[in-house]
Design a protein around this motif. Structure first.
Motif, PDB file in Angstrom:
ATOM      1  N   ARG A  58      49.541  32.951  49.770  1.00  0.00           N
ATOM      2  CA  ARG A  58      48.656  31.789  49.972  1.00  0.00           C
ATOM      3  C   ARG A  58      48.582  31.441  51.450  1.00  0.00           C
ATOM      4  N   PRO A  92      45.602  35.939  45.189  1.00  0.00           N
ATOM      5  CA  PRO A  92      44.521  35.514  44.294  1.00  0.00           C
ATOM      6  C   PRO A  92      44.023  34.114  44.646  1.00  0.00           C
ATOM      7  N   PRO A  93      42.770  33.812  44.320  1.00  0.00           N
ATOM      8  CA  PRO A  93      42.217  32.480  44.603  1.00  0.00           C
ATOM      9  C   PRO A  93      43.014  31.401  43.880  1.00  0.00           C
ATOM     10  N   TYR A 128      46.066  28.075  39.393  1.00  0.00           N
ATOM     11  CA  TYR A 128      45.262  29.298  39.380  1.00  0.00           C
ATOM     12  C   TYR A 128      44.461  29.366  38.086  1.00  0.00           C
ATOM     13  N   ARG A 129      43.257  29.913  38.177  1.00  0.00           N
ATOM     14  CA  ARG A 129      42.468  30.235  36.974  1.00  0.00           C
ATOM     15  C   ARG A 129      42.758  31.698  36.660  1.00  0.00           C
ATOM     16  N   GLU A 163      41.262  33.855  34.954  1.00  0.00           N
ATOM     17  CA  GLU A 163      40.103  34.747  35.087  1.00  0.00           C
ATOM     18  C   GLU A 163      39.932  35.197  36.536  1.00  0.00           C
ATOM     19  N   GLN A 164      40.145  34.281  37.474  1.00  0.00           N
ATOM     20  CA  GLN A 164      40.008  34.628  38.890  1.00  0.00           C
ATOM     21  C   GLN A 164      41.141  35.538  39.346  1.00  0.00           C
ATOM     22  N   VAL A 165      42.329  35.340  38.797  1.00  0.00           N
ATOM     23  CA  VAL A 165      43.458  36.216  39.130  1.00  0.00           C
ATOM     24  C   VAL A 165      43.161  37.633  38.627  1.00  0.00           C
ATOM     25  N   GLU A 166      42.623  37.744  37.419  1.00  0.00           N
ATOM     26  CA  GLU A 166      42.275  39.056  36.879  1.00  0.00           C
ATOM     27  C   GLU A 166      41.172  39.723  37.696  1.00  0.00           C
ATOM     28  N   GLN A 167      40.186  38.936  38.146  1.00  0.00           N
ATOM     29  CA  GLN A 167      39.122  39.497  38.993  1.00  0.00           C
ATOM     30  C   GLN A 167      39.700  39.979  40.318  1.00  0.00           C
ATOM     31  N   TRP A 168      40.624  39.220  40.876  1.00  0.00           N
ATOM     32  CA  TRP A 168      41.275  39.608  42.125  1.00  0.00           C
ATOM     33  C   TRP A 168      42.010  40.938  41.942  1.00  0.00           C
ATOM     34  N   SER A 193      39.551  43.714  41.839  1.00  0.00           N
ATOM     35  CA  SER A 193      39.012  44.015  43.174  1.00  0.00           C
ATOM     36  C   SER A 193      39.994  44.840  43.995  1.00  0.00           C
TER      37      SER A 193
END
Length: 69
Positions: free
Chosen positions: A34, A40-41, A51-52, A54-59, A62
């Motif tokens: 961080r 992750p976001p 943390y969301r 879904e955003q961690v999984e997208q990170w 990526s």
């Protein structure tokens, strides 16, 4: 008698401990990421990091995509 079902609200937000366990890293690693703006976001609510998932999984996705580029 009428049976009522109550909707249970489940937060879409996870705390650092949960995300560190999910990613299999320490909480201090997550904290360092961080600070370095690498991980992750996340969002802060009242000074607490969340943390969301879904955003961690997208990170994570990526990262995999970046390695194969």
């Amino acid at each position: 008698m009428t049976e009522q079902t109550s909707d249970v609200l489940v937060s879409p937000l996870r705390d650092s401990r949960e995300i560190a366990a999910f990613l299999r890293v320490s909480e201090s690693t997550l904290s360092r990421w961080r600070a370095e703006k690498k991980g992750p976001p996340f969002i802060r609510i009242g000074g607490v990091t969340r943390y969301r998932i879904e955003q961690v999984e997208q990170w994570l996705t990526s990262l995999d995509t970046d390695e194969h580029a």
